[in-house]
Design a protein around this motif. Sequence first.
Motif, PDB file in Angstrom:
ATOM      1  N   LYS A   1      -9.729   2.515   3.582  1.00 29.43           N
ATOM      2  CA  LYS A   1      -9.287   1.434   2.699  1.00 29.43           C
ATOM      3  C   LYS A   1     -10.462   0.496   2.439  1.00 29.43           C
ATOM      4  N   PRO A   2     -10.569  -0.051   1.218  1.00 31.96           N
ATOM      5  CA  PRO A   2      -9.744   0.231   0.035  1.00 31.96           C
ATOM      6  C   PRO A   2     -10.091   1.605  -0.542  1.00 31.96           C
ATOM      7  N   PHE A   3      -9.156   2.229  -1.213  1.00 33.26           N
ATOM      8  CA  PHE A   3      -9.370   3.579  -1.723  1.00 33.26           C
ATOM      9  C   PHE A   3      -8.916   3.673  -3.175  1.00 33.26           C
ATOM     10  N   ASN A   4      -9.423   4.700  -3.833  1.00 33.98           N
ATOM     11  CA  ASN A   4      -9.001   5.006  -5.193  1.00 33.98           C
ATOM     12  C   ASN A   4      -7.742   5.867  -5.115  1.00 33.98           C
TER      13      ASN A   4
ATOM     14  N   ASP B   1      -1.129   5.579   8.214  1.00 31.54           N
ATOM     15  CA  ASP B   1      -2.042   4.515   8.621  1.00 31.54           C
ATOM     16  C   ASP B   1      -2.273   4.683  10.123  1.00 31.54           C
ATOM     17  N   ILE B   2      -3.387   4.199  10.623  1.00 30.70           N
ATOM     18  CA  ILE B   2      -3.643   4.307  12.062  1.00 30.70           C
ATOM     19  C   ILE B   2      -3.059   3.126  12.817  1.00 30.70           C
ATOM     20  N   MET B   3      -3.328   1.925  12.325  1.00 28.20           N
ATOM     21  CA  MET B   3      -2.885   0.718  13.033  1.00 28.20           C
ATOM     22  C   MET B   3      -1.497   0.317  12.554  1.00 28.20           C
ATOM     23  N   MET B   4      -0.466   0.848  13.235  1.00 30.74           N
ATOM     24  CA  MET B   4       0.928   0.559  12.901  1.00 30.74           C
ATOM     25  C   MET B   4       1.643  -0.004  14.123  1.00 30.74           C
ATOM     26  N   PRO B   5       2.643  -0.846  13.929  1.00 32.88           N
ATOM     27  CA  PRO B   5       3.398  -1.380  15.068  1.00 32.88           C
ATOM     28  C   PRO B   5       4.283  -0.322  15.711  1.00 32.88           C
ATOM     29  N   GLY B   6       4.547  -0.507  16.993  1.00 33.79           N
ATOM     30  CA  GLY B   6       5.446   0.393  17.708  1.00 33.79           C
ATOM     31  C   GLY B   6       4.772   1.632  18.239  1.00 33.79           C
TER      32      GLY B   6
ATOM     33  N   SER C   1      -6.927   4.497   6.443  1.00 35.94           N
ATOM     34  CA  SER C   1      -7.128   3.431   7.420  1.00 35.94           C
ATOM     35  C   SER C   1      -8.228   2.467   7.016  1.00 35.94           C
ATOM     36  N   ALA C   2      -8.112   1.225   7.514  1.00 36.23           N
ATOM     37  CA  ALA C   2      -9.158   0.220   7.317  1.00 36.23           C
ATOM     38  C   ALA C   2     -10.298   0.408   8.315  1.00 36.23           C
ATOM     39  N   LYS C   3     -10.137   1.334   9.272  1.00 38.18           N
ATOM     40  CA  LYS C   3     -11.198   1.635  10.238  1.00 38.18           C
ATOM     41  C   LYS C   3     -12.193   2.562   9.543  1.00 38.18           C
ATOM     42  N   THR C   4     -13.416   2.063   9.334  1.00 36.04           N
ATOM     43  CA  THR C   4     -14.328   2.729   8.402  1.00 36.04           C
ATOM     44  C   THR C   4     -15.590   3.333   9.008  1.00 36.04           C
ATOM     45  N   THR C   5     -15.821   3.182  10.314  1.00 34.39           N
ATOM     46  CA  THR C   5     -17.062   3.710  10.880  1.00 34.39           C
ATOM     47  C   THR C   5     -16.981   5.222  11.042  1.00 34.39           C
ATOM     48  N   ASP C   6     -18.150   5.857  11.198  1.00 32.35           N
ATOM     49  CA  ASP C   6     -18.182   7.299  11.426  1.00 32.35           C
ATOM     50  C   ASP C   6     -17.408   7.662  12.690  1.00 32.35           C
ATOM     51  N   LEU C   7     -17.523   6.812  13.723  1.00 27.20           N
ATOM     52  CA  LEU C   7     -16.800   7.076  14.968  1.00 27.20           C
ATOM     53  C   LEU C   7     -15.300   7.048  14.733  1.00 27.20           C
TER      54      LEU C   7
ATOM     55  N   ILE D   1       0.832  -1.204   0.000  1.00 24.73           N
ATOM     56  CA  ILE D   1       0.000   0.000   0.000  1.00 24.73           C
ATOM     57  C   ILE D   1       0.867   1.256   0.000  1.00 24.73           C
ATOM     58  N   ALA D   2       1.897   1.265   0.831  1.00 24.34           N
ATOM     59  CA  ALA D   2       2.797   2.425   0.884  1.00 24.34           C
ATOM     60  C   ALA D   2       3.449   2.676  -0.471  1.00 24.34           C
ATOM     61  N   GLN D   3       3.870   1.606  -1.125  1.00 22.29           N
ATOM     62  CA  GLN D   3       4.520   1.742  -2.432  1.00 22.29           C
ATOM     63  C   GLN D   3       3.538   2.187  -3.503  1.00 22.29           C
TER      64      GLN D   3
END
Length: 231
Positions: free
Chosen positions: A103-106, A54-59, A81-87, A15-17
């Motif tokens: 995610k997924p995104f254009n 991204d939101i969910m990253m290690p460290g 992010s893969a977190k998709t709710t309004d909250l 995704i980063a690439q």
Amino acid sequence: MKRITILIADDEAEIAQLIALHLQKEGYHCLLAANGPEALRIVQTHAVDLAVLDIMMPGMDGYEVTRLIREEHRMPIIFVSAKTTDLDKITGLVRGADDYVTKPFNPMELVARVNAQLRRYIQLNQPAAEMKPVLEIRELMIDPDRRTVSLYGKEIELTPKEFDILYLLARYPKKVFSTENIFQQVWGEAYFERGNTVMVHIRTLRKKLGEDVNKTKLIKTVWGVGYTFNA
């Protein structure tokens, strides 16, 4: 001309690439990080103009990275992010992000959002030709040059987009702005019909202004039309 540098932080290398590939086609210089601490080190050692996190990253997650970045820097931050709710979106914007893409995104939509954020950021950092007048509406004070807002003498911390929305509405208190019109003027790009970005920002802005506990509504909803400032 200064080369614009963009940080892309995502533990999914593909995704980063992919993001970097599309942004490099636009002429941007991209720096990639696979985790939170690495992203923060890049910001501390390079002149980064915009961050895609991204939101969910290690460290260290994207929320914490954003909090630490905001202690010293004002560059735009876009959560992907893969977190998709309004909250999830509200949380991301409240934590200091300027935009939120799920995610997924254009990739081309993300590029458009990056371009819009950079245009506004560069414009806002140009030397002002003249001082803009401070808006004082009842107990609310908005200083467009210092980009500060205070209510009842207490300063309120707003994100750049929240400030822009409030200032736009407050400048024209008798005008009703549609969601599309607000998006076009604040984000500086074509309106994406599937998004609810404006609604999320209005919701968090109202909360910060205390409208959830205060009966005085500074931002009024005109049902079926849009929003107006209640002066």
